[in-house]
Design a protein around this motif. Sequence first.
Motif, PDB file in Angstrom:
ATOM      1  N   PHE A 297       3.788  -0.066  -6.145  1.00  0.00           N
ATOM      2  CA  PHE A 297       3.082  -0.744  -5.061  1.00  0.00           C
ATOM      3  C   PHE A 297       1.898  -1.534  -5.624  1.00  0.00           C
ATOM      4  N   ASP A 298       2.098  -2.034  -6.854  1.00  0.00           N
ATOM      5  CA  ASP A 298       1.005  -2.752  -7.522  1.00  0.00           C
ATOM      6  C   ASP A 298       1.429  -4.162  -7.904  1.00  0.00           C
ATOM      7  N   ASN A 299       2.083  -4.883  -6.969  1.00  0.00           N
ATOM      8  CA  ASN A 299       2.474  -6.262  -7.248  1.00  0.00           C
ATOM      9  C   ASN A 299       1.274  -7.080  -7.712  1.00  0.00           C
TER      10      ASN A 299
ATOM     11  N   THR B 161       0.861  -1.183   0.000  1.00  0.00           N
ATOM     12  CA  THR B 161       0.000   0.000   0.000  1.00  0.00           C
ATOM     13  C   THR B 161       0.894   1.229   0.000  1.00  0.00           C
ATOM     14  N   VAL B 162       0.341   2.349  -0.409  1.00  0.00           N
ATOM     15  CA  VAL B 162       1.099   3.598  -0.414  1.00  0.00           C
ATOM     16  C   VAL B 162       1.597   3.913   0.996  1.00  0.00           C
ATOM     17  N   ALA B 163       0.743   3.669   1.993  1.00  0.00           N
ATOM     18  CA  ALA B 163       1.116   3.958   3.384  1.00  0.00           C
ATOM     19  C   ALA B 163       2.326   3.132   3.806  1.00  0.00           C
ATOM     20  N   GLU B 164       2.373   1.842   3.398  1.00  0.00           N
ATOM     21  CA  GLU B 164       3.503   0.991   3.746  1.00  0.00           C
ATOM     22  C   GLU B 164       4.786   1.505   3.112  1.00  0.00           C
ATOM     23  N   LEU B 165       4.696   1.901   1.846  1.00  0.00           N
ATOM     24  CA  LEU B 165       5.879   2.422   1.175  1.00  0.00           C
ATOM     25  C   LEU B 165       6.341   3.721   1.808  1.00  0.00           C
TER      26      LEU B 165
END
Length: 515
Positions: A380-382, A360-364
């Motif tokens: 972030f789109d695995n 997710t964007v937050a994780e990155l």
Amino acid sequence: MNAIMPRATVEDIVGYAAKSLEMFDVAFDKIEDADRAIKAAHETARRAYPGVNNYNYEKADEINAFHNAVKLPDRDRYMRTATRLVHLNAWAWIIQRTDLERLMDKEAKDKLRAQMAYIPEKIDYHTQQLINGEEIAKGMPPLTVDNIMATLEQFMLDADTIFRRGIANAFSKLDRRFLSHDGFKIGSRVILTHAFNSWGSLDYGYVRDTLIDIERVFAILDGHAEASFTSALNALEHERRGRHGRRQSEVETEYFKIRGFMNGNAHLWFQRKDLVEKVNKLLAEYYGEVIGDGQQAEEDPFDSVKHLPAKRYGFYPTPDKAIHHVFRDTSLLQRADRPRLTILEPSAGTGNLARRCMHTVAELDDWSGGRAEHAKNYRFDNAVDCVEIQPSLAADLEAEGIYRRVFSQDFLQLQPTTTGLYDKVVMNPPFDRERDIDHIMHALKFLKDDGDLIAIMSAGTEFRETKKSVAFRALIEKMNGRFEDLPAGSFSESGTNVNTIILRVRKDGKGGRRW
């Protein structure tokens, strides 16, 4: 339950603990009175001698010490400390008075002591600490009659498991092969490596703990409830007393014959075959039904693939602690200028591993330390695919709506011509009867040439001497793959005590980087 500790006794303990805290509260009032009285006395004394001068400066330290003879503590801190120590000592006395302590191995006692180390007035059950790689609750429950009775009841329910785990821990210290779920049987002899140092003295760490744990197991199985579990240790110390240097020696006790050698090792023979049989039975019960079968007779060890599903489909969901170890050295990031990562979880079950592969964007943003511009350099789109043989679980995975594709079928029947190839395969396959090897050999076909595979396996893979296991280890060595131990009991919460490892291997054999 009443045979362990009567409820009336528990009520007395809780009552005395509460009464003592009331008395400590009153005692603090008296300390306050004393503090005020001493301050008043010093204030009056200063009228007689205002301070230190040329005639009494040599006594300055003594005068200051006298003025600070009583130092008033903070009331809240004082009562928190009183509560913590009263509760700690009460819990310690309760555990010692029960029959549970003798069933506990060193690990169980260490964990209990760690849990009892803090007993704040309000326990945050989300606060955790790591002991031997395992999360331990920080503090025992508040000291109430109901909490004590519930805790003792739970200990008794877990007592057999704790005892069997203690047996497994004791013997796993002796030989790494005991970490294998299908190599658990003990024979007539074990070897204690580095039992004696260069001066001929007994090693007081590993050997001492091992001897005590093994003797504890045999004594309890033999019905000696009050045994001290140190007769073997005492015999060795007595035989070695007053002598120095490496040499041969031999002692015998009720359960063991121990022979020391010049190289510092010792061989330990078990004297009682009946107790050895009991130990092996309890080990089998502890490790459960996930037991490997015998030698493979086929010419090509990888030809015999077990296509029939395992019992319960070999379904043991991957716990959070194991997931942490799997991804600890695994990068799931892809630079923004590269195609998105494609990842497969075969035999996905509830998708615990696959879900962790989603970003997710937050994780990155968290990974980049809040530097949003740095996070923008990564995707972030695995694209994550799952395969699951159980239709209900496959439907649940599909319903999550986060995976690219979910294949509801037996992974061993699926081919890469249907799915395409992947950058990564992350998997927790069935363990029994070397099915994990079958599934991993099939999974390698789904990797791109530079793709890598991370798999949880039975620890038996490292030790079995079946043709399939030997050939598999040789293949992994050729591919520069590596095995890592997972902590013992990593899958206990999922219903199996089988010891497990992690395999990391890259298809092109270029290991030695983050996977």
